[in-house]
Design an enzyme around this catalytic site. Structure first.
Site, short mmCIF file in Angstrom:
data_model
loop_
_atom_site.label_atom_id
_atom_site.label_comp_id
_atom_site.label_asym_id
_atom_site.label_seq_id
_atom_site.Cartn_x
_atom_site.Cartn_y
_atom_site.Cartn_z
N GLY A 1 0.25 -3.58 -14.24
CA GLY A 1 0.07 -2.28 -14.87
C GLY A 1 1.33 -1.85 -15.57
O GLY A 1 2.44 -2.17 -15.14
N GLU B 1 1.55 -1.06 -0.14
CA GLU B 1 0.54 -2.05 0.18
C GLU B 1 -0.23 -2.41 -1.08
O GLU B 1 -0.45 -1.58 -1.96
CB GLU B 1 -0.42 -1.52 1.25
CG GLU B 1 -1.23 -0.31 0.83
CD GLU B 1 -2.21 0.13 1.89
OE1 GLU B 1 -2.83 -0.74 2.53
OE2 GLU B 1 -2.36 1.35 2.09
N ASP C 1 -2.56 17.19 -6.96
CA ASP C 1 -3.07 16.48 -8.14
C ASP C 1 -4.21 15.55 -7.72
O ASP C 1 -4.29 14.41 -8.17
CB ASP C 1 -1.95 15.69 -8.83
CG ASP C 1 -2.33 15.25 -10.25
OD1 ASP C 1 -3.25 15.88 -10.82
OD2 ASP C 1 -1.74 14.30 -10.75
#
Length: 782
Positions: free
Chosen positions: A18, A94, A165
Site C-alpha cells: 500500500g 499484525e 474516526d
C-alpha cells in the site's frame, strides 16, 4: 526503500502492499520471531515540504502508535512495535488477511455472478453504475459486524479511548469472520486532552464527514457516544448501501448530521428488521444523551431485540449461529429496483467543499484478496498500482506527474483549508503558498489546481490584513482563469468578485462598484438572476453602494436580495439573514432606527435558530440591536442587552477577545448615557487597557476607547485631564490615519472643545481654523 531493507536489524521489508501521499505499508518478516507482519512507514519530508504540516503528521503517527499499542483485544488491530530508523517513523502491526467494510461493499458492487439479493430472496438490480453503487451486506453479516464492533468499542471506551474516526475503511473483516477496528490515528485519550487538541486542531483529520457526530461537527464536547453515532452511520451504510446522509457536498452532509432526522434504514431496503431500525436510529440521535449510554448498553439492546423478536423470520435480528462466514461471492442487492431520484440542487454556500471518502463506489485501483492494507490506514494508503498514470496538461511538454505526488498535494491543500476554517490564517497561508509553488512546477502556472491554490493564498492574505497583496493575487488568478477557463466561467467570476471585495476593503469603492457590476451582469447572463452566486454578487454590490454613500440605492437593492434569497434559499438561511442584516444597516444609516431595530431583532432571532445562540454572527446581530436601542435613547434596555452580551461573548470566546471588548465598550457608552459617569469611566479605562494589550496602542478600537475615557473625564468636570487624553488620541490618529483623515480632524475638534471648556478661547479658535483649513484641503479658497 529497497525490498531487502532491514529496519532496526529486525524487520525485513518484502512486498509493498500500500502507498499513500504520506507513506507506505509493507509486508515484512520479523527476523527475530520468524513471523510475517505489516510495517507502516511515514515517509521523510521532502526539502520543499512545509515544516508545520510535516510536524503535525509525525505527531499524529506517533499518537496512533501510542494509542494502539496500549490496546489488547481481539477486536482491535495488534501493534507489535514502533520506532524511528534513519529518519523514518515506522509502526509494526499484525498482518491481517481480509477486507475492510468499504472494500466489502465494493466487492458486492462488482459481483455479477448471482441474480439474487444478499439474503437470497429477490432479484438483483440491473447492472448499471447506479445499481452497482448500492449493494449492501446481508442482514446476518450486518448483525455479526455490529456485535463484534460493539464489543471492541466497549473495551476501548473502558480504556478511556475514543476513536473519533470510525468508518467502514477503519473496520476490517478477516477471512475467518473476525472483525477488527483499525487506525487510531486521531483517537483521544481521556487523560491526554491537551495533546490531542494540539494534534487535531489543524483539522487535518477531525473525522470523515459521512460518519461524524453532530457534536464533532459543532466543535462540542466529544466522548464515547460520538463513536456510537459513527457506528450507527456505518451500520446504516452496510445494511442499505448508502450512508444516512448521502449528499454530494461536504457542508450539506454535515448540516444533515446536525439538523436532519435520518430516514429509517428499512425505507431504503425492504425486509430489514424493525428492531434494526430502532437500534440504528437510536445510535443516530442528535444529542449524546439520547443515544445508548455506552457500548455495553448497546450490546444489551441488541440482545433484548433478539430475545423479544424471537426466531420469527425476517423481522427479527438473526441469532449468532446464523452468521455467515466471509465469502467472496455474496450477491448484491438494491432496494426498489431502480435508480434513486436526483437530489435537489444545493445552495452555493455548500459549494467548493469535498465530501471525503464514503464507503460505496467503485475504485480505479483494487488489490486482489488477501489485501493486507485493508483497515490499516483508512485514507492514508491506497493499494499500490504501478500502471496508474496521469496525462500531462494539453499543449505542454511537461512530464506526467506521479499520482502519489498529486495526492500528497491535494492532502496538503485540504489541510490548508482546514487551518483556515479554524481561523489559523497565517499557517494556512504558508501551506497554500507551498502547494501553489509545487503545483505550478508540476502542473503549470495556469492549471486550475495551481490557480485554486493561489486563490486560497489570496483569501488568507485578505484574512490577515494584507489586502493589497490579496488584491494582486486575486487579480492574477482572475487573469489566469480567464485564459484557461474563459471569462464567464464561475471560477473566473469568483476570482473577479474577490478583487472587487479587496478594492472595497482598500477604500477604492468606485473601482469596486465597476467590477461588481460587470461580474453581476455576467452572472445574470450565464446563471440567471436567482442563482445563489448571482444573489451573492448583488448583495456585495448593495454593500458597496452603502459605502459610496448611496444609502437609498443600497437599501433598495439589499431588500430585493433578501426577498430573493428568502424565496430561493429559505427565510432562515444564513445568506438570507446576511442580506437582512445589510437592510438593517442601510436603514440605520438613513436614520430610520425603529425599522432598523426591528430588522436587527429578526436577524438575531433567525441566526440563533439557524446557527445557535453563541455563533459569532448571532452575537454580532445582538450587538447591533444594542446600537439601535442606544440611538433611540433606550439606553436602559441597551445596557441590559450589553451585560448579557458581554457574558455570552466571554464564555464563548474569552474575556479578551476583540468582540468581547467591543461589547464591553457598548456597555460603557450606555452607562454614560444614563449619566453613570464614574462607572462609565472605570469601564472605558479597563477596556482601553485590554485593547492596548490585545490590539496595540494605535489600533482604531483602542483609540475609540481612549476617547471614551476623555468623554467621561469631561462629563465629570475634569477638563485638564480630558485635554491630555484628547490630544493623545488626536496625535495618534494623525500619525496612524493621516492628519486630514475625518477621524483625526474630529479628534482635533474634540481638543478645541476641551480648550473652550477650560476658558482658553483663543487657542480653541486657532485650532478650529486649522481644522477647517485641513478639511478644505490645499488650493481651496478661504
Amino acid at each position: 526503500m529497497a525490498d531487502s531493507r532491514l529496519i532496526q536489524g529486525r524487520y525485513r521489508l518484502l512486498d509493498l502492499i500500500g502507498r499513500g501521499g504520506m507513506g507506505e505499508v509493507w509486508r515484512a518478516r520479523d527476523e527475530s520471531l520468524g513471523r510475517q507482519v505489516a510495517v507502516k512507514c511515514l515517509k521523510p519530508p521532502a526539502p520543499q515540504q512545509d515544516r508545520s504540516f510535516t510536524r503535525i503528521m509525525r505527531e499524529r503517527f506517533r499518537r496512533e502508535a501510542r494509542v494502539a499499542a496500549a490496546l489488547q483485544h481481539r477486536g482491535v488491530t495488534v501493534v507489535h512495535d514502533f520506532g524511528e530508523y534513519d529518519g523514518v517513523l515506522y509502526l509494526v502491526m499484525e498482518l491481517l488477511e481480509g477486507r475492510n467494510l468499504s472494500q466489502l461493499l465494493e466487492d458486492r458492487a462488482r459481483d455479477t455472478a448471482d441474480d439474487r439479493d444478499p439474503d437470497g430472496t429477490g432479484p438483483r438490480t440491473a447492472d448499471t453504475a447506479e445499481g452497482r453503487r448500492q449493494r449492501p451486506l446481508s442482514v446476518p453479516e450486518v448483525v455479526d459486524i455490529a456485535e463484534q464492533v460493539t464489543d471492541a468499542l466497549a473495551y476501548t471506551h473502558e480504556q478511556g479511548i475514543v476513536h473519533r474516526d470510525l468508518k467502514p475503511a477503519n473496520i476490517m473483516r478477516l477471512t475467518d469472520g473476525t472483525v477488527k477496528i483499525c487506525d487510531f490515528g486521531i483517537a483521544r485519550l481521556g487523560h491526554d486532552i491537551g495533546f490531542t487538541a494540539r494534534l487535531t486542531g489543524t483539522g487535518i483529520a477531525m473525522g470523515t464527514p459521512h460518519y461524524m457526530s453532530p457534536e464533532q461537527i459543532s466543535g462540542g464536547q466529544i466522548d464515547h457516544r460520538s463513536d456510537l453515532y459513527s457506528l450507527g452511520c456505518v451500520l446504516y451504510e452496510i445494511a442499505t448501501g448508502r450512508p444516512p446522509f448521502d449528499l454530494p457536498d461536504t457542508w450539506s452532509v454535515l448540516v444533515g448530521h446536525r439538523d436532519t432526522d435520518p430516514e429509517p434504514p428499512s425505507e431504503h431496503r425492504a425486509g430489514l428488521p424493525a428492531s434494526f431500525d430502532r437500534i440504528v436510529l437510536g445510535l443516530l440521535a442528535k444529542t449524546p444523551e439520547e443515544r445508548p449510554a455506552d457500548a455495553a448498553d448497546l450490546r444489551r439492546r441488541m440482545a433484548e431485540a433478539r430475545r423479544v423478536a424471537g426466531p420469527a423470520g425476517r423481522r427479527a435480528l438473526p441469532a449468532p449461529h446464523e452468521r455467515p462466514a466471509l465469502t467472496a461471492g455474496a450477491a448484491p442487492y438494491l432496494p426498489g429496483g431502480g435508480p434513486e431520484p436526483a437530489a435537489p440542487p444545493l445552495p452555493a454556500w455548500t459549494r467548493s467543499m469535498t465530501t471525503g471518502h464514503k464507503a460505496v463506489g467503485l475504485s480505479e485501483l483494487r488489490a486482489t484478496p488477501p489485501d493486507h492494507t485493508a483497515g490499516l490506514t483508512g485514507e492514508w494508503t491506497r493499494p499500490a498500482d504501478p500502471r496508474a498514470t496521469i496525462a500531462a496538461p494539453a499543449g505542454t511538454a511537461r512530464p506526467a506527474p506521479q499520482p502519489e505526488h498529486l495526492a500528497a498535494l491535494t492532502t496538503r491543500h485540504n489541510a490548508g483549508l482546514s487551518l483556515g476554517r479554524l481561523g489559523r490564517w497565517e499557517e494556512a497561508g504558508e501551506v497554500h503558498r507551498a502547494v501553489a509553488a509545487e503545483r505550478a512546477h508540476t502542473l503549470g502556472p495556469d492549471h486550475p489546481d495551481t490557480l485554486g491554490s493561489r486563490y486560497e493564498v489570496g483569501f488568507t492574505l485578505s484574512r490577515t490584513g494584507r489586502t493589497a497583496d490579496a488584491l494582486r493575487e486575486f487579480s492574477a488568478v482572475a487573469e489566469g482563469r480567464a485564459r484557461t477557463l474563459g471569462a464567464d466561467h464561475p471560477d473566473t467570476l469568483a476570482a473577479r468578485q474577490e478583487t472587487a471585495y479587496a478594492l472595497g476593503q482598500l477604500g477604492r469603492h468606485f473601482e469596486a462598484h465597476e467590477v461588481f457590476a460587470a461580474v453581476l451582469a455576467a452572472r445574470e447572463r450565464t446563471m440567471g438572476p436567482d442563482h445563489p452566486d448571482t444573489l451573492r454578487c448583488r448583495h456585495n454590490l448593495a454593500y458597496n453602494l452603502s459605502r459610496l454613500g448611496r444609502l437609498a440605492d443600497a437599501h433598495r437593492l439589499a431588500h430585493e436580495v433578501a426577498v430573493a434569497r428568502a424565496r430561493v434559499l429559505g427565510p432562515d438561511h444564513p445568506d438570507t439573514l446576511v442580506s437582512q442584516y445589510e437592510v438593517a444597516y442601510a436603514l440605520g444609516q438613513l436614520g430610520r432606527w425603529p425599522e432598523a431595530l426591528s430588522v436587527y431583532r429578526e436577524v438575531a432571532a433567525g441566526r440563533a435558530q439557524a446557527l445557535g445562540p453563541d455563533h459569532p454572527d448571532t452575537l454580532a446581530a445582538r450587538y447591533e440591536v444594542g446600537i439601535s436601542l442606544g440611538r433611540l435613547d433606550r439606553s436602559a434596555e441597551a445596557l441590559e442587552l450589553y451585560r448579557g452580551l458581554v457574558e455570552d461573548r466571554a464564555r464563548a470566546h474569552g474575556p479578551l477577545h476583540p468582540e468581547t471588548l467591543r461589547a464591553r465598550h457598548g456597555l460603557g457608552v450606555n452607562l454614560g448615557r444614563l449619566a453613570r459617569w464614574e462607572e462609565a469611566l472605570t469601564e472605558a479605562r479597563e477596556v482601553c487597557a485590554a485593547r492596548e494589550r490585545v490590539l496595540g496602542p494605535g489600533h482604531p478600537d483602542t483609540l475609540v476607547s481612549r476617547r471614551e475615557i476623555a468623554v467621561g473625564l469631561g462629563w465629570l468636570g475634569r477638563w485638564t485631564e480630558a485635554l491630555t487624553v484628547y490630544r493623545e488620541v488626536a496625535d495618534a490618529r494623525a500619525r496612524v490615519l493621516g492628519p486630514t483623515h475625518p477621524e483625526a480632524l474630529a479628534s482635533r475638534d474634540d481638543e478645541a472643545h476641551c480648550l473652550e471648556q477650560l476658558g482658553r478661547s483663543a487657542e480653541a479658535a486657532a485650532l478650529y481654523r486649522q481644522v477647517a483649513a485641513l478639511r478644505r484641503g490645499p488650493g481651496r479658497g478661504h
